[in-house]
Enzyme design. Sequence first.
Site, PDB file in Angstrom:
ATOM      1  N   ASP A   8       0.837  -1.203   0.000  1.00 16.69           N
ATOM      2  CA  ASP A   8       0.000   0.000   0.000  1.00 16.69           C
ATOM      3  C   ASP A   8       0.871   1.251   0.000  1.00 16.69           C
ATOM      4  OD1 ASP A   8      -2.281   1.556   0.197  1.00 16.69           O
ATOM      5  OD2 ASP A   8      -2.973   0.709   2.094  1.00 16.69           O
ATOM      6  N   ASP A  55     -10.827   2.254  -3.033  1.00 16.68           N
ATOM      7  CA  ASP A  55     -11.350   2.001  -1.690  1.00 16.68           C
ATOM      8  C   ASP A  55     -12.865   1.967  -1.692  1.00 16.68           C
ATOM      9  OD1 ASP A  55      -9.051   1.604  -0.358  1.00 16.68           O
ATOM     10  OD2 ASP A  55      -8.910   3.601   0.519  1.00 16.68           O
TER      11      ASP A  55
HETATM   12  C1  DGJ Z   1      -5.771   2.075   1.914  1.00 20.53           C
HETATM   13  C2  DGJ Z   1      -6.192   0.824   1.223  1.00 20.53           C
HETATM   14  O1  DGJ Z   1      -6.735   1.112  -0.021  1.00 20.53           O
HETATM   15  C3  DGJ Z   1      -7.160   0.065   2.100  1.00 20.53           C
HETATM   16  O2  DGJ Z   1      -7.640  -1.063   1.425  1.00 20.53           O
HETATM   17  C4  DGJ Z   1      -6.477  -0.292   3.389  1.00 20.53           C
HETATM   18  O3  DGJ Z   1      -5.449  -1.198   3.125  1.00 20.53           O
HETATM   19  C5  DGJ Z   1      -5.959   0.950   4.059  1.00 20.53           C
HETATM   20  N1  DGJ Z   1      -5.155   1.744   3.180  1.00 20.53           N
HETATM   21  C6  DGJ Z   1      -5.149   0.602   5.278  1.00 20.53           C
HETATM   22  O4  DGJ Z   1      -4.569   1.685   5.851  1.00 20.53           O
END
Ligand code: DGJ
Length: 731
Positions: free
Chosen positions: A477, A547
């Site tokens: 990430d 997200d």
């Molecule tokens: C952003 C990601 O897109 C989410 O799926 C998750 O992993 C969060 N970060 C965690 O901080």
Amino acid sequence: MGILFDEEKKIFKLDTEHTTYMAGLSDEGYVGHVYYGKRLKNIGGKYLLRMEETPFTPLVNKREKNSFLDCFPMEYPTGGIGDYRESCLNVRNSRGSMGCELLYEDHEIRKGKPALPGLPASFGGEDEVQTLKIICADGILGLTVTLFYSVFEKEDVITRSVSVENNGTESLSLEKVYSACLDMDNQEFEMLTLCGSWARERHIQRNKVHAGRQLVSSVKGESSHQEHPFMALVTPGTTQEAGEVYGMHFVYSGNFIAQTEVTQFDRVRMVLGIHQEDFCWRLAPGESFQAPEAVMIYSDCGLGKMSRSLHDFYREHLIRSPYKYKKRPVLINNWEATYFEFDTEKLLAIAGEARKNGIEMLVMDDGWFGKRNWDDSSLGDWTVNEEKLKGGLPNLVHKVRELGMEFGIWFEPEMISARSELYREHPDWAIQIEGREPGQSRAQYVLDLSRKEVRDYAYECVAGILRSAPISYVKWDMNRQLCDMGSACLPPEAQGELFHRYVLGLYEMQERLVTEFPEVLLENCSGGGARFDPGMLYYSPQIWCSDDTDAIERLRIQEGTELIYPLSAMGAHVSDCPNHIVGRTTPFETRGNIALSGTFGYELDITRIAEEDRKQIPGQIALYHKFSGLIQAGDYYRISSWTDQKPLDCWEVAAKDGSHALLTCVNVLGRPNVRSIIIKVKGLKPDSYYRLEGTEEIYTGEELMSCGFMVRDLNEDFKSRLYHFVCEENA
Ligand code: DGJ
């Protein structure tokens, strides 16, 4: 051979199965653009270089250089010498003057394609791709510029890149090095781009081009949620099946610009490359700079043909992972289930219930390390939080594996929290401008990946965890953009290299990861879909799309993504309702049907969801097992989009041999007095018989493709349906 050079006419002809690209030399040796479009049998059209066209002051000077340069269709324009349109290469000499003039020196045609040092790039065997190198030089600067063109005949793709070499005696500064340029006549073009924001990435946007410059870009250090390193020019009225499309896509994960300029003579110049903002690369004598790759595509059969060609191209020539065509495990990720509040017991409860329902992997997301109970600490302190994970990580992994599941884990290796041990020890490892308080975002700074010791530390943290237990999947990430660009280690004259050095550092780390752990399935992610780009695909076969997991929001996000990326690359999960981002409640079945077009998985607390939803999971997983091969390797057709006010959002994946096809229809909002809707199915064998699975209905391929399939009784809000047509010979 896909590449020819006509010595007499001084024209290069590059042919793919359906397209031709031609570049030619002017008498002086400028490399000009002649033609890009439908495949031509013969070399011709040199007049398109317009070398005889009247200059502004015909009686004074028949071929005044700068009026000539300002309209000559350049293959790779340079700044400072009189072409006032957007340049691709700006070079400043050691006395501070900017000017560069490239003239043809030589060329080379060879089979295969060279790798690009330190950068992700497409690849192919000697029988799949040929490469043309046009070598140009500026004798005054002592600069050699090589233009690379690689021709992928079968996929109708031509890739371009540029390398710049200082063969002179003085140091030079490269202030701009783009990767590709396309000068053409304007055909009333419309510009198609992918734009949005966090949680609504890659929405398709289409506008008529007008005089001046129109662009999409990122100066955020990543390809970004907001704009995407892709641009297409399309002729008016272009649909999925008709119209001309010129596309450019960037194999890069940092700052970019994709721009179309309509010039005074109603021509267009389309360019793509690393954004020049805060970019300045020193080039000492003997050094060279390699620009990233641009993917170019032309279709005269509309957007659908472009999508299918790019899907094939990325699957065959960019994604390297052994998972490319392998069935990816159905995973459950605990992010939306628990956020930071979890421990071994909670994760095992989720895993146990998940296993009973057929889920194959548990992914532990953010919050398992340091003192991270919220997003405001501990990035950089990659030690397991044993208060949460009692008995440590190996204990959890083994227990999950005992259940018969694989285990995956989340990292954010590029970051350092302001509240972390690492920051206390190494504040200078954060990117920052000396004397200026660096800006935090999500309470974190960005590690200076231009420094080897920083990369080594961050890599070893990830690798150490992966070596400590049998871990099958990594979610990498990245949750903030870059700013305050300063490195404690680079000399003042090299600070303008930091953005690009950061991306090179990232690529080096991911290369190490996939080399040391080839069997680990890597999924890139950036606060959702901010780093969904071809550069990342070279390392990870799938990327988290957004997200926003709401089924209806996903329709637009996935439609934009599918326009240029294979479905197998789109991270897509079923989540709980009301949706955490938009608060919408949609049927569980629809959430499953939409996630099925991506990598498929779950992102919910399976121990707490409604029983009637949970009961649907085994059936959804059975569908995934049945269709994942088709979705990974089939031909994608966008049939209708609810954003065009069509009653149904509808797409299809057809097997390449026409043996079966899966049609997905989603009714977004119910409308009064709606009758059946006809959908013309694609990619079938006209003379074969197809059964609509689960029914006695038999159709010919011709019937389904020409008369269409009648969708009935699909008029409730958010309702969706899958239709599987199976060729009777294959039934
Ligand atoms: C952003 C990601 O897109 C989410 O799926 C998750 O992993 C969060 N970060 C965690 O901080």
